[in-house]
Design a protein around this motif. Structure first.
Motif, PDB file in Angstrom:
ATOM      1  N   THR A   1       3.258 -26.473 -41.531  1.00 55.39           N
ATOM      2  CA  THR A   1       3.282 -25.071 -41.950  1.00 55.39           C
ATOM      3  C   THR A   1       4.729 -24.614 -41.971  1.00 55.39           C
ATOM      4  OG1 THR A   1       1.140 -24.729 -40.905  1.00 55.39           O
ATOM      5  CG2 THR A   1       2.414 -22.764 -41.454  1.00 55.39           C
ATOM      6  N   LEU A   2       5.156 -24.127 -43.125  1.00 55.37           N
ATOM      7  CA  LEU A   2       6.539 -23.716 -43.327  1.00 55.37           C
ATOM      8  C   LEU A   2       6.689 -22.217 -43.069  1.00 55.37           C
ATOM      9  CD1 LEU A   2       7.129 -25.614 -46.697  1.00 55.37           C
ATOM     10  CD2 LEU A   2       7.525 -26.447 -44.368  1.00 55.37           C
TER      11      LEU A   2
ATOM     12  N   PRO B   1       3.298 -23.809 -51.778  1.00 59.21           N
ATOM     13  CA  PRO B   1       4.083 -22.795 -51.061  1.00 59.21           C
ATOM     14  C   PRO B   1       3.535 -22.595 -49.636  1.00 59.21           C
ATOM     15  CG  PRO B   1       3.661 -22.070 -53.297  1.00 59.21           C
ATOM     16  CD  PRO B   1       2.855 -23.321 -53.087  1.00 59.21           C
ATOM     17  N   GLY B   2       4.392 -22.795 -48.664  1.00 50.41           N
ATOM     18  CA  GLY B   2       4.015 -22.587 -47.270  1.00 50.41           C
ATOM     19  C   GLY B   2       3.517 -23.810 -46.522  1.00 50.41           C
TER      20      GLY B   2
ATOM     21  N   THR C   1       9.241 -23.167 -49.654  1.00 50.04           N
ATOM     22  CA  THR C   1       8.676 -24.303 -50.379  1.00 50.04           C
ATOM     23  C   THR C   1       9.564 -25.502 -50.101  1.00 50.04           C
ATOM     24  OG1 THR C   1       7.837 -22.866 -52.123  1.00 50.04           O
ATOM     25  CG2 THR C   1       7.999 -25.203 -52.636  1.00 50.04           C
ATOM     26  N   ALA C   2       8.968 -26.630 -49.800  1.00 49.42           N
ATOM     27  CA  ALA C   2       9.728 -27.830 -49.439  1.00 49.42           C
ATOM     28  C   ALA C   2      10.212 -28.577 -50.677  1.00 49.42           C
ATOM     29  CB  ALA C   2       8.874 -28.741 -48.584  1.00 49.42           C
TER      30      ALA C   2
ATOM     31  N   ARG D   1       8.054 -39.294 -42.182  1.00 49.16           N
ATOM     32  CA  ARG D   1       8.048 -38.635 -43.479  1.00 49.16           C
ATOM     33  C   ARG D   1       9.024 -37.469 -43.344  1.00 49.16           C
ATOM     34  NH1 ARG D   1       5.339 -42.599 -44.717  1.00 49.16           N
ATOM     35  NH2 ARG D   1       3.239 -42.581 -45.547  1.00 49.16           N
ATOM     36  N   THR D   2       9.782 -37.212 -44.380  1.00 53.05           N
ATOM     37  CA  THR D   2      10.778 -36.139 -44.317  1.00 53.05           C
ATOM     38  C   THR D   2      10.643 -35.210 -45.523  1.00 53.05           C
ATOM     39  OG1 THR D   2      12.429 -37.470 -45.469  1.00 53.05           O
ATOM     40  CG2 THR D   2      12.459 -37.555 -43.063  1.00 53.05           C
ATOM     41  N   PHE D   3      11.158 -34.016 -45.347  1.00 55.01           N
ATOM     42  CA  PHE D   3      11.261 -33.046 -46.428  1.00 55.01           C
ATOM     43  C   PHE D   3      12.339 -32.041 -46.037  1.00 55.01           C
ATOM     44  CE2 PHE D   3       7.851 -31.711 -43.597  1.00 55.01           C
ATOM     45  CZ  PHE D   3       8.195 -30.393 -43.293  1.00 55.01           C
ATOM     46  N   ARG D   4      12.779 -31.279 -46.994  1.00 52.73           N
ATOM     47  CA  ARG D   4      13.788 -30.257 -46.726  1.00 52.73           C
ATOM     48  C   ARG D   4      13.198 -28.886 -47.050  1.00 52.73           C
ATOM     49  NH1 ARG D   4      19.432 -32.897 -48.927  1.00 52.73           N
ATOM     50  NH2 ARG D   4      19.318 -34.689 -47.549  1.00 52.73           N
TER      51      ARG D   4
END
Length: 189
Positions: free
Chosen positions: A103-104, A121-122, A109-110, A139-142
Motif C-alpha cells: 500500500t503506497l 494507483p495506491g 503510483t509506483a 522485488r523492487t519498485f520506486r
C-alpha cells in the motif's frame, strides 16, 4: 521411488532412532523404531501421484494389505510398521506461490517495477513462484514523490495469498518509512 524409500529410512536412522532434547525423556524419539528396524519389521512403500482423497484412501487400503500380508520375520506385532513415502508432495518448508500487496502513500503510483509486479494507483502487487526455506526473493519498485513531499512517507506490504497458507498471520505485514528532509534528500532505514 527408491530414492523416496531411502530418504525415509535415512530419516528413521538419523532422527527417530536417536535422542532429541525436545522429546522430554531420555532415549530415542521412537523407542520402537530401533528394535523394529533390527527385526526387519518396517515396510516402507512409495506411493506416487497426488494425494487427493481417493488417492489417500487407496494408499491406506494398500498399507493395510501390506500389514496383513504376512511374511514378517518376527511374530512380535509391536515391531511391525508400514510407512508410506509420498515423493510427489511438496516439501513443507517450500512456498509454492505467494502474493504480496504494498500500500503506497495516498495518490502515489509506483514505477520501475520488478518482473512479476503490477501497479494501480495506491498499490503494488507482486507474485512469487516457489521459494525454498531459508532463501530470499526480492522485488523492487520506486515511488516518485512530488516537490511538496516532506516528512514521513510509509509503504506497507502484506502477504495477501500463499500456497501453502501461512498458519501464523501475525507476521504477514511489514512497513518501511522514509523521511523526506528536502526536495532532493530522503532517508530510509
Amino acid at each position: 521411488m527408491v530414492e523416496a524409500v531411502e530418504e525415509a529410512v535415512g530419516w528413521f536412522e538419523t532422527y527417530l532412532c536417536r535422542p532429541h532434547e525436545g522429546v522430554g525423556r531420555p532415549g530415542a524419539v521412537c523407542p520402537f523404531m530401533v528394535p523394529a528396524l533390527r527385526a526387519d519389521g518396517v515396510r516402507v512403500q512409495a506411493f506416487p501421484g497426488g494425494a487427493g482423497l481417493d488417492g489417500l484412501l487407496s494408499m491406506v487400503d494398500a498399507m493395510v494389505e501390506v500389514l496383513r500380508g504376512g511374511g514378517w520375520p518376527t511374530f512380535n506385532r509391536a515391531l511391525h510398521a508400514v510407512v508410506a513415502a509420498l515423493p510427489d508432495l511438496p516439501h513443507a518448508d517450500t512456498v509454492s506461490s505467494a502474493t504480496l500487496t504494498a500500500t503506497l502513500p495516498p495518490g502515489a503510483t509506483a514505477t520501475n517495477l520488478s518482473a512479476g509486479c503490477t501497479t494501480t494507483p495506491g498499490t503494488v502487487t507482486c507474485a512469487y513462484g516457489p521459494i525454498a526455506n531459508g532463501t530470499a526473493v526480492n522485488r523492487t519498485f520506486r515511488v516518485p514523490l512530488s516537490l511538496l513531499s516532506l516528512g514521513p512517507v510509509q509503504v506497507t506490504a502484506t502477504r495477501t495469498a500463499s500456497s501453502p497458507t501461512d498458519p501464523n498471520t501475525a507476521d504477514d505485514t511489514g512497513s518501511a518509512t522514509c523521511t523526506v528532509l528536502f526536495i532532493l534528500l530522503a532517508t530510509c532505514p
